[in-house]
Each structure stands twice: as C-alpha cells, then as structure tokens.
Design a protein around this motif. Sequence first.
Motif, mmCIF file in Angstrom:
data_model
loop_
_atom_site.group_PDB
_atom_site.id
_atom_site.type_symbol
_atom_site.label_atom_id
_atom_site.label_comp_id
_atom_site.label_asym_id
_atom_site.label_seq_id
_atom_site.Cartn_x
_atom_site.Cartn_y
_atom_site.Cartn_z
ATOM 1 N N SER A 90 0.835 -1.203 0.000
ATOM 2 C CA SER A 90 0.000 0.000 0.000
ATOM 3 C C SER A 90 0.870 1.253 0.000
ATOM 4 N N ARG A 91 1.938 1.202 0.835
ATOM 5 C CA ARG A 91 2.836 2.358 0.901
ATOM 6 C C ARG A 91 3.491 2.605 -0.461
ATOM 7 N N LYS A 92 3.939 1.500 -1.082
ATOM 8 C CA LYS A 92 4.577 1.649 -2.391
ATOM 9 C C LYS A 92 3.575 2.149 -3.435
ATOM 10 N N PHE A 93 2.363 1.654 -3.370
ATOM 11 C CA PHE A 93 1.334 2.107 -4.309
ATOM 12 C C PHE A 93 1.037 3.594 -4.106
ATOM 13 N N GLN A 94 1.029 4.009 -2.843
ATOM 14 C CA GLN A 94 0.779 5.435 -2.577
ATOM 15 C C GLN A 94 1.908 6.285 -3.150
ATOM 16 N N GLU A 95 3.158 5.776 -2.988
ATOM 17 C CA GLU A 95 4.298 6.487 -3.578
ATOM 18 C C GLU A 95 4.157 6.539 -5.093
ATOM 19 N N LEU A 96 3.724 5.405 -5.666
ATOM 20 C CA LEU A 96 3.539 5.327 -7.116
ATOM 21 C C LEU A 96 2.469 6.315 -7.569
ATOM 22 N N ALA A 97 1.367 6.373 -6.800
ATOM 23 C CA ALA A 97 0.284 7.313 -7.144
ATOM 24 C C ALA A 97 0.795 8.751 -7.075
ATOM 25 N N ALA A 98 1.588 9.042 -6.026
ATOM 26 C CA ALA A 98 2.127 10.401 -5.882
ATOM 27 C C ALA A 98 3.073 10.726 -7.034
ATOM 28 N N LEU A 101 1.132 11.291 -10.187
ATOM 29 C CA LEU A 101 0.497 12.612 -10.146
ATOM 30 C C LEU A 101 1.525 13.708 -10.434
ATOM 31 N N ALA A 102 2.727 13.534 -9.829
ATOM 32 C CA ALA A 102 3.808 14.501 -10.078
ATOM 33 C C ALA A 102 4.185 14.492 -11.551
ATOM 34 N N GLN A 103 4.157 13.309 -12.150
ATOM 35 C CA GLN A 103 4.473 13.197 -13.572
ATOM 36 C C GLN A 103 3.461 13.979 -14.414
ATOM 37 N N SER A 104 2.191 13.873 -14.062
ATOM 38 C CA SER A 104 1.166 14.607 -14.820
ATOM 39 C C SER A 104 1.357 16.119 -14.654
ATOM 40 N N VAL A 105 1.807 16.519 -13.455
ATOM 41 C CA VAL A 105 2.079 17.957 -13.233
ATOM 42 C C VAL A 105 3.227 18.410 -14.132
ATOM 43 N N LYS A 106 4.289 17.569 -14.203
ATOM 44 C CA LYS A 106 5.439 17.893 -15.061
ATOM 45 C C LYS A 106 5.010 17.978 -16.530
ATOM 46 N N LEU A 107 4.158 17.036 -16.940
ATOM 47 C CA LEU A 107 3.692 17.041 -18.325
ATOM 48 C C LEU A 107 2.899 18.314 -18.609
ATOM 49 N N ASN A 108 2.128 18.725 -17.623
ATOM 50 C CA ASN A 108 1.367 19.968 -17.780
ATOM 51 C C ASN A 108 2.318 21.158 -17.940
ATOM 52 N N GLU A 109 3.432 21.099 -17.176
ATOM 53 C CA GLU A 109 4.436 22.162 -17.295
ATOM 54 C C GLU A 109 5.041 22.174 -18.693
ATOM 55 N N VAL A 110 5.250 20.963 -19.248
ATOM 56 C CA VAL A 110 5.802 20.867 -20.605
ATOM 57 C C VAL A 110 4.864 21.563 -21.590
ATOM 58 N N ILE A 111 3.564 21.286 -21.445
ATOM 59 C CA ILE A 111 2.578 21.902 -22.354
ATOM 60 C C ILE A 111 2.602 23.420 -22.197
ATOM 61 N N SER A 285 -1.723 9.610 -17.005
ATOM 62 C CA SER A 285 -1.057 9.665 -15.699
ATOM 63 C C SER A 285 -2.078 9.936 -14.593
ATOM 64 N N ARG A 286 -2.992 10.871 -14.884
ATOM 65 C CA ARG A 286 -4.005 11.185 -13.871
ATOM 66 C C ARG A 286 -4.914 9.981 -13.631
ATOM 67 N N GLU A 287 -5.287 9.320 -14.742
ATOM 68 C CA GLU A 287 -6.142 8.130 -14.595
ATOM 69 C C GLU A 287 -5.413 7.046 -13.812
ATOM 70 N N ALA A 288 -4.109 6.885 -14.145
ATOM 71 C CA ALA A 288 -3.314 5.868 -13.447
ATOM 72 C C ALA A 288 -3.222 6.203 -11.961
ATOM 73 N N SER A 289 -3.020 7.492 -11.666
ATOM 74 C CA SER A 289 -2.922 7.911 -10.270
ATOM 75 C C SER A 289 -4.222 7.594 -9.524
ATOM 76 N N GLY A 290 -5.367 7.900 -10.184
ATOM 77 C CA GLY A 290 -6.660 7.610 -9.561
ATOM 78 C C GLY A 290 -6.864 6.127 -9.373
ATOM 79 N N LEU A 291 -6.452 5.357 -10.396
ATOM 80 C CA LEU A 291 -6.613 3.899 -10.331
ATOM 81 C C LEU A 291 -5.775 3.323 -9.186
ATOM 82 N N VAL A 296 -5.277 1.159 -3.688
ATOM 83 C CA VAL A 296 -4.818 1.223 -2.292
ATOM 84 C C VAL A 296 -6.011 1.039 -1.356
ATOM 85 N N VAL A 297 -7.124 1.696 -1.716
ATOM 86 C CA VAL A 297 -8.334 1.548 -0.895
ATOM 87 C C VAL A 297 -8.814 0.090 -0.918
ATOM 88 N N ASP A 298 -8.779 -0.485 -2.145
ATOM 89 C CA ASP A 298 -9.227 -1.883 -2.278
ATOM 90 C C ASP A 298 -8.369 -2.826 -1.441
#
Lengths: 388, 101
Positions: A90-98, A101-111, A285-291, A296-298
Amino acid sequence: MSLLARLVRWSGPEQSSTTPANDAPPAPVAAAPDAAEPRGPEPATADPMLADLVRHWQGLSATHRKVIHAVCSEIGATSQLVETKVVDLSRKFQELAANTLAQSVKLNEVIETTARVKCNDREIATAEVMQIIDSRLGALIAQIIQNSKYSVQVVCSLDDVVGNLGQVDQLIADVERINKQTNLLALNARIEAARAGDAGRGFGVVAHEVQELSKSMNAIATRMRGGVGQIVSGVRASHAAVRESANVDMTDFIVAREEIVLLMQAILGQYRSLTDTVSGAMTLSREASGLISRSVVDMQFQDRATQRLQNVVDALSTLQAALESMQGKSATTSGLPDGEPDEAWLRGLIAQRSLGEMRERFISAMLFDDKPASEASAVQESGDVELF
Amino acid sequence: MRQTTIQLGEEVEVRFVGALTMNDQAAFRTMLADVSQRKPRHCAFDLRELESIDSAGIGMLLIAFSVAKNSNYSFSVDHPTGHVRRVLELADLSKIITIRM
C-alpha cells in the motif's frame, strides 16, 4: 451392545452451561465423577477392545491437538506476513500514485512551457509566432515590390534625363555653329571696314568686338560641352547602376515566403501533435494515479481477511480445547494414561508439506513443543529423534 | 516579352506573352503612354500567356496601376497562371490591384 454404542454411551457429550465466544460450538467439558450420579459405564480397561479404542482415541486427540496448534500458529504467521506485505505494498502504491500525479504535473508544465515563446522579454503564444513571421514577411515583400516599382521609375526618369542631356548637347553644338558663323561674319566685317578706310574705322572696331564676343561665347560653349559631357557620363553611370540593381530579381525572396510558411506550418503541426501526445500522457497519468489510489483503498481487504483468519484460529482453538477436555475425561473415566501423539503420522503429515520453511515450523510445533529450530536441529544431530 | 493592345469599346486589353522583366521597361512605358492616350474607362492586362515575371515586372504592374489611377480609369490584371499567379499571390498584389482569375 456394539462397540460403537458402548463408546458413545461412555463418552457422550454433556450440556455446557456457558456459551463460548465467537459462536464456536460448545466445548465438551470434562466432568469429575459424581458419586451421587447413577453408576456409569464400566471402566474401559475391563474391555480390552474398548481400552485399545480409548488409547487410539487419546492418541488421535493428542495428535490432532498438535496439528491444530501448528495450523493455528501457521495461520497467525501467514496473516501477519500478508498484513505486513499489504501495508508495504500500500505504501509503495501510494508512492507510485504520488509519482504518477507529479508526472502529470510535469507534463502539464511541458505543455505550458511549449505553448509560449519568450522573445525580448515578451511572451508570445507559439501559434501566434507563425502569424507574426508571416506578417513580417508580408511587410518585407511589400517593401520589395515597392522598391522594384521605384527602381523602374528611376530607370525611366534617368532614361529621360539622358535623352534631355542629348538635346542639351545638340543645343551646344548649335551655339558653336552660330558662333563660328558670327566669328566669320565679324571677320568679313573687319575686312570690309578696312577697305572703307577712315569711314569704316568705327565699324571695324565694332566688328572686332563682335569677333571677341564670339570667341568668348565659343569658349563658354566649349566649357558647357565639357560640363554637360561630365554630367552625361555621371548620369549614364548612375543609369547603368540603377538598371543593374533593378535587374536583380527579388522573386526568389517572394517565393521563399511560401517555403517559410510551409516550414512554420510543419513546426506548428508538430507542436500541436506534441501537445496532443503530452496531453494524452497527462490524462493517462491522472487516470493511473486515480486507479492506484482506488487500488490502495481496495487493498484494505486485509482488515477483513485478518478478522476472518482470527475467527478461524479461534474456532480451531476451541476445537483444540474441546479435544483436550475430552482427552482428560477419557483418561479419568477409563483410568488409562493420557495418549501420546502419533509421531509417525505427524511425520507423514509434515513430509507432505512442499514448503521447507513450513516443514521446519511444523517440526518445531508438532515434534518439539515449539522449541526453536536450532534446538530441534541439535536434537536431530544428537540422534535422539529421527526426522526425514 | 511581346505585347498586343486591343481596344474593346471603352476598354483596352493588353495581352502579354513570354516574360516580363526589367529589359521590357522601355516598351512597357511606351505601351502605357499609348493606353493613356486612348482614354479608356478600364484597362485590363491579360497575363494568361505570360510565363514568368520578375520583381521589376511586378514593379511595372504597380506603375501601370498608378498611371491608371492618375488618369482616372480602372485597372485589372486578368488570368495569371502558373509561376506568375504564384508570385502575385505570394506578393499579396491583390491587396493593391484587382486580380481577376
């Protein structure tokens, strides 16, 4: 009375006044012999077959208690292992989700970064760059064709000037011709004045002056011819230079606009394609983060799994207690000693386990009363117990 | 470059053949003077047979437009094709002169 009926009658279940926890079936409670009760069944020792059956029962009970104990320990350890791993996962998944999410923020910065171009402390939209370049090119081309127009006009004007200078040259020639005639007339007048003697002396003076004037006019005409000649040379040189300049074809620069516009359109198209791709990646990335967050909840199923396993362990413990109680009652009633676990059967059970570590734990729990594996090994090496 | 001037009522049409360059400046000037003397209401340069044009040629078209404007008759460039049409389009000449395709 059949053997089975006698056994049932001898060891029949008693009603318990208490209800065990976890809705487990009530454990038989060993009851002490009550002198007030009617005489019970005859001791098992009186019947060799029954005594043998009781010994088998006691041995089976002891064996089952060992097995239940080992299985409970194993379930507990497994539950703990799963819980630890799930928490870690769960901890690793939370890190992965974070991170996603950070990756999607970076991609947004690229745009956002590629959407604008910084030029001379001014930010311009990338799509607007093409319009600006085309506009500047249009202005440049307009200037080119205006210059071409002026060049043609200058060439035309210089053509006129050269033509006019030719006329001036002709006029000078006319002046020179008239001067020659004037000079000749003055000379003739002087000759005629000389023939006239004293009467023509005054006329001769005038003729002389006219002759001198004619010479002066001729000198002026000569200087004018020289000056006009220099002007004509200069104008012709300028005419040639302007004409040569006007002859330079600027249409290549005009046609270059088409190529530049095409290149800019290609760059803009690539930019839009890149933006679409990055936007798509950002969405993924956002969808993956949500998934991952939902996963993690599951994974909190572990709480329920642990509770269920705990209930299973409780049930098995109740069963173990019941077996112990029944075994004690059997010993008291029959007068036979407590049964011993069937070690050979336990060894067979252990040998069937495919996991080595699980076998080690079963050995420790079933054969060495939970002694650590190291002591069990020592016993094994001493030859007291033959293992597998 | 070869050119032919045709009078069609109050309209004068000048047909160009070949290439219009700086070398044609004198002939062009003479042609313009001829057109102005005819005092037309409209002058059309038919470029369908003009194969190429350089920047000086475009300059001459602008001069023709200026002369027409000063002489109070309308002016148009008709049916440019191929390279000539491409150059006129890239030069945005239609912003100044009426171009009839």
